[in-house]
Design a protein around this motif. Structure first.
Motif, PDB file in Angstrom:
ATOM      1  N   ARG A  21       9.589  18.969  33.878  1.00 46.39           N
ATOM      2  CA  ARG A  21       8.349  18.248  34.113  1.00 46.39           C
ATOM      3  C   ARG A  21       7.919  17.342  32.954  1.00 46.39           C
ATOM      4  NH1 ARG A  21       4.417  19.962  30.924  1.00 46.39           N
ATOM      5  NH2 ARG A  21       2.888  21.470  31.608  1.00 46.39           N
ATOM      6  N   SER A  23       7.809  14.190  30.305  1.00 50.12           N
ATOM      7  CA  SER A  23       7.494  12.796  30.506  1.00 50.12           C
ATOM      8  C   SER A  23       8.648  11.926  30.030  1.00 50.12           C
ATOM      9  CB  SER A  23       6.248  12.485  29.707  1.00 50.12           C
ATOM     10  OG  SER A  23       6.345  13.135  28.457  1.00 50.12           O
ATOM     11  N   THR A  25      10.927   9.719  30.201  1.00 45.96           N
ATOM     12  CA  THR A  25      11.448   8.736  31.135  1.00 45.96           C
ATOM     13  C   THR A  25      12.224   7.669  30.389  1.00 45.96           C
ATOM     14  OG1 THR A  25       9.387   7.571  30.920  1.00 45.96           O
ATOM     15  CG2 THR A  25       9.598   9.055  32.783  1.00 45.96           C
ATOM     16  N   ARG A  27      13.834   6.301  27.261  1.00 53.61           N
ATOM     17  CA  ARG A  27      14.108   6.264  25.831  1.00 53.61           C
ATOM     18  C   ARG A  27      14.167   7.646  25.183  1.00 53.61           C
ATOM     19  NH1 ARG A  27      11.269   1.945  23.822  1.00 53.61           N
ATOM     20  NH2 ARG A  27       9.283   2.637  24.644  1.00 53.61           N
ATOM     21  N   PRO A  28      14.983   7.781  24.182  1.00 55.62           N
ATOM     22  CA  PRO A  28      15.089   9.068  23.494  1.00 55.62           C
ATOM     23  C   PRO A  28      13.809   9.461  22.767  1.00 55.62           C
ATOM     24  CG  PRO A  28      16.430   7.392  22.411  1.00 55.62           C
ATOM     25  CD  PRO A  28      15.981   6.819  23.686  1.00 55.62           C
ATOM     26  N   VAL A  29      13.035   8.477  22.340  1.00 52.24           N
ATOM     27  CA  VAL A  29      11.777   8.814  21.667  1.00 52.24           C
ATOM     28  C   VAL A  29      10.925   9.668  22.576  1.00 52.24           C
ATOM     29  CG1 VAL A  29      10.154   7.800  20.094  1.00 52.24           C
ATOM     30  CG2 VAL A  29      11.784   6.352  21.282  1.00 52.24           C
ATOM     31  N   MET A  30      10.898   9.289  23.836  1.00 53.91           N
ATOM     32  CA  MET A  30      10.079  10.029  24.789  1.00 53.91           C
ATOM     33  C   MET A  30      10.509  11.481  24.851  1.00 53.91           C
ATOM     34  SD  MET A  30       8.129   7.702  25.578  1.00 53.91           S
ATOM     35  CE  MET A  30       7.941   5.940  25.817  1.00 53.91           C
ATOM     36  N   ALA A  31      11.817  11.684  24.898  1.00 52.96           N
ATOM     37  CA  ALA A  31      12.320  13.050  24.947  1.00 52.96           C
ATOM     38  C   ALA A  31      11.901  13.812  23.698  1.00 52.96           C
ATOM     39  CB  ALA A  31      13.838  13.038  25.084  1.00 52.96           C
ATOM     40  N   ALA A  32      12.012  13.163  22.553  1.00 46.79           N
ATOM     41  CA  ALA A  32      11.629  13.817  21.307  1.00 46.79           C
ATOM     42  C   ALA A  32      10.137  14.109  21.308  1.00 46.79           C
ATOM     43  CB  ALA A  32      11.995  12.932  20.121  1.00 46.79           C
ATOM     44  N   LEU A  33       9.362  13.122  21.723  1.00 47.85           N
ATOM     45  CA  LEU A  33       7.917  13.298  21.769  1.00 47.85           C
ATOM     46  C   LEU A  33       7.549  14.436  22.716  1.00 47.85           C
ATOM     47  CD1 LEU A  33       7.111  11.257  19.869  1.00 47.85           C
ATOM     48  CD2 LEU A  33       6.538   9.682  21.693  1.00 47.85           C
ATOM     49  N   LEU A  35       9.557  17.063  23.548  1.00 46.62           N
ATOM     50  CA  LEU A  35       9.983  18.354  23.006  1.00 46.62           C
ATOM     51  C   LEU A  35       9.078  18.794  21.857  1.00 46.62           C
ATOM     52  CD1 LEU A  35      12.024  20.669  22.759  1.00 46.62           C
ATOM     53  CD2 LEU A  35      13.304  19.250  21.174  1.00 46.62           C
ATOM     54  N   GLY A  37       6.143  17.816  21.251  1.00 41.79           N
ATOM     55  CA  GLY A  37       4.740  17.879  21.629  1.00 41.79           C
ATOM     56  C   GLY A  37       4.392  19.123  22.419  1.00 41.79           C
ATOM     57  N   ARG A  38       5.155  20.159  22.245  1.00 35.67           N
ATOM     58  CA  ARG A  38       4.800  21.424  22.869  1.00 35.67           C
ATOM     59  C   ARG A  38       4.208  22.312  21.800  1.00 35.67           C
ATOM     60  NH1 ARG A  38       9.142  19.957  26.513  1.00 35.67           N
ATOM     61  NH2 ARG A  38       9.689  21.613  27.940  1.00 35.67           N
TER      62      ARG A  38
END
Lengths: 122, 122
Positions: A21, A23, A25, A27-33, A35, A37-38
């Motif tokens: 679930r 976000s 979408t 770019r890799p930054v998003m994935a890092a943000l 992960l 951001g939990r």
DNA sequence: TCCTAATGCTACGATTTTCGTAGCGCAAGG
DNA sequence: CCTTGCGCTACGAAAATCGTAGCATTAGGA
């Protein structure tokens, strides 16, 4: 230290929950943000920055997080290749995670500025 | 843009919830780690890095977060002095938040490494 | 050997947070 | 006037997190 990762047939119990679930979408930054951001993720990496810690030491360092959450985060971080179970000495940052340290150090520096600005706006 | 922050007499409804319960025990890093380690916080700062965004644009940029959560995060960030309501042009980063950008940029660079390492261990 | 202490980790109910959607009041455009 | 889009809030449902108890195991000492 007791309880080394001997061939105990546990695992395979993915713990309740586990959804993506995220976000993330594209770019890799998003994935890092997503992960990082939990809750507790950043804190865990931060506490591990100096030396490996055992499960319970890490739990204590994080102000007594629930072991279930800690276990879940540790699993996610391991799956992401950021922490490893350095047999005997507990959990440790991988070289990849260590390359994240400059960013965390920058964050630490900024936090000082932030606290100064927040404590003295009057 | 409609709806300027005219003297509307509602507000005063701090939204349910709002607790601190943070792990921020002492050092400012902890407080920063706690604030930034909430869902969407990092993402919001990231999306705001280039230009101010309206509420709805920010919501869209964050993949359609619930407006209630967005509102709550925005409130926390405003209270922390990181975002402001630049009348007319929506929400914008404060100078203080802009000083956090080097850390976020470092994070972006690391994310690229991370994705590369993750996508090619096979 | 038996006991004590400490460890990694799981279970489970209670609490808190997040989500999703609907909708209000308002301002600008037509 | 009517429509459109805006900021923002309400509210019930779903999910994450918490807190505590406890199991199985291991190391060390008596």
């Amino acid at each position: 230290m007791a309880r080394r990762p001997s061939p105990s047939p546990r695992a395979a119990a993915p713990l309740p929950g586990r959804r993506v679930r995220g976000s993330a979408t594209g770019r890799p930054v998003m994935a890092a943000l997503d992960l990082l951001g939990r809750r507790w993720t950043l804190r865990i990496l931060w506490e591990l920055r100096a030396a490996p810690l055992t499960f319970r030491a890490l739990q204590a360092a994080c102000g007594g997080v629930s072991p279930s959450v800690l276990q879940q985060r540790l699993g996610e971080l391991a799956e992401a290749g950021l922490v490893g179970h350095d047999g005997g000495s507990g959990y440790a940052l991988t070289p990849l995670a260590r390359r994240l340290m400059p960013a965390l150090l920058a964050l630490e520096g900024w936090a000082a500025e932030w606290a100064a600005a927040l404590g003295r706006p009057r």
